[in-house]
Design an enzyme around this catalytic site. Structure first.
Site, PDB file in Angstrom:
ATOM      1  N   CYS A 112       0.812  -1.203   0.000  1.00 10.41           N
ATOM      2  CA  CYS A 112       0.000   0.000   0.000  1.00 10.41           C
ATOM      3  C   CYS A 112       0.861   1.275   0.000  1.00 10.41           C
ATOM      4  O   CYS A 112       1.591   1.525  -0.939  1.00 10.41           O
ATOM      5  CB  CYS A 112      -0.985  -0.046   1.166  1.00 10.41           C
ATOM      6  SG  CYS A 112      -2.451   0.962   0.960  1.00 10.41           S
ATOM      7  N   HIS A 113       0.800   2.072   1.053  1.00 11.55           N
ATOM      8  CA  HIS A 113       1.578   3.304   1.146  1.00 11.55           C
ATOM      9  C   HIS A 113       3.004   3.086   1.667  1.00 11.55           C
ATOM     10  O   HIS A 113       3.808   4.011   1.689  1.00 11.55           O
ATOM     11  CB  HIS A 113       0.871   4.310   2.065  1.00 11.55           C
ATOM     12  CG  HIS A 113      -0.365   4.909   1.489  1.00 11.55           C
ATOM     13  ND1 HIS A 113      -1.569   4.251   1.475  1.00 11.55           N
ATOM     14  CD2 HIS A 113      -0.571   6.102   0.889  1.00 11.55           C
ATOM     15  CE1 HIS A 113      -2.480   5.022   0.906  1.00 11.55           C
ATOM     16  NE2 HIS A 113      -1.903   6.149   0.535  1.00 11.55           N
TER      17      HIS A 113
END
Length: 188
Positions: A112-113
């Site tokens: 994800c991030h």
């Protein structure tokens, strides 16, 4: 079946802002494969996870980045959440901890991030990876090739890098990181 018997895997997180499922599901996969997950954070005590923007559970920190020796670990997992990697990339100790896995040819998995921390560590140049779509420009500006795929394994550097986009990718991400972490240990 891949096994992580005798593998110690660091999960690096900030004091808050971790996407809970991106921590707990890969953690379970490591445990189920026989590995030992260890929660590493910048502060001692506990960390606050989130389900998107809502507070979820807290988790006890096993060791801080200032006390952790990267040599004690076989691999690194970087869970996502927007605030988690944004905080980590501003903490030099966390950035150095993550970078050391690349410097020492140890496998890393980020979802994800989480690649924001890797951008700050300057370890994505020339690598192919995926992430939450909003990181695409940051990764490209850091010299990476960004692709929109469920899971990407880049073994072009000294350390293998496994990346995924979001919580929907967790089953594939967890399976691939266990496979890669198991294979990396055998080859060393």
């Amino acid at each position: 079946m891949a096994t992580l018997s005798n593998h110690k895997v660091a999960f690096l997180v900030a004091p808050e802002g971790i996407e809970q499922v991106e921590l707990t599901e890969p953690w379970k996969a490591v445990e189920q494969a026989g590995g030992t997950p260890v929660l590493v954070s910048t502060d001692s005590g506990s960390v606050q996870a989130f389900n998107h923007l809502d507070k979820a559970d807290t988790f006890d920190v096993d060791v801080t980045t200032s006390d952790a020796d990267p040599a004690d670990f076989d691999a690194l997992v970087l869970p996502g959440g927007v605030a988690n990697p944004d905080f980590l990339r501003t903490d030099q100790g966390a950035v150095d901890f993550a970078k050391s896995f690349f410097d020492n040819g140890k496998p890393v998995a980020a979802i994800c991030h989480a690649p924001w921390t890797l951008v700050e560590a300057d370890v994505v140049r020339g690598r192919t990876l995926t992430s939450w779509p909003s990181l695409r420009t940051d990764l490209r500006n850091a010299g990476a090739t960004w692709v929109d795929q469920e899971v990407v394994v880049d073994d072009s550097g000294a350390s293998t890098l496994v990346t995924s986009r979001n919580p929907d990718d967790i089953p594939a991400f967890s399976a691939k990181l266990v496979e890669v972490f198991s294979a990396e240990r055998v080859s060393r």
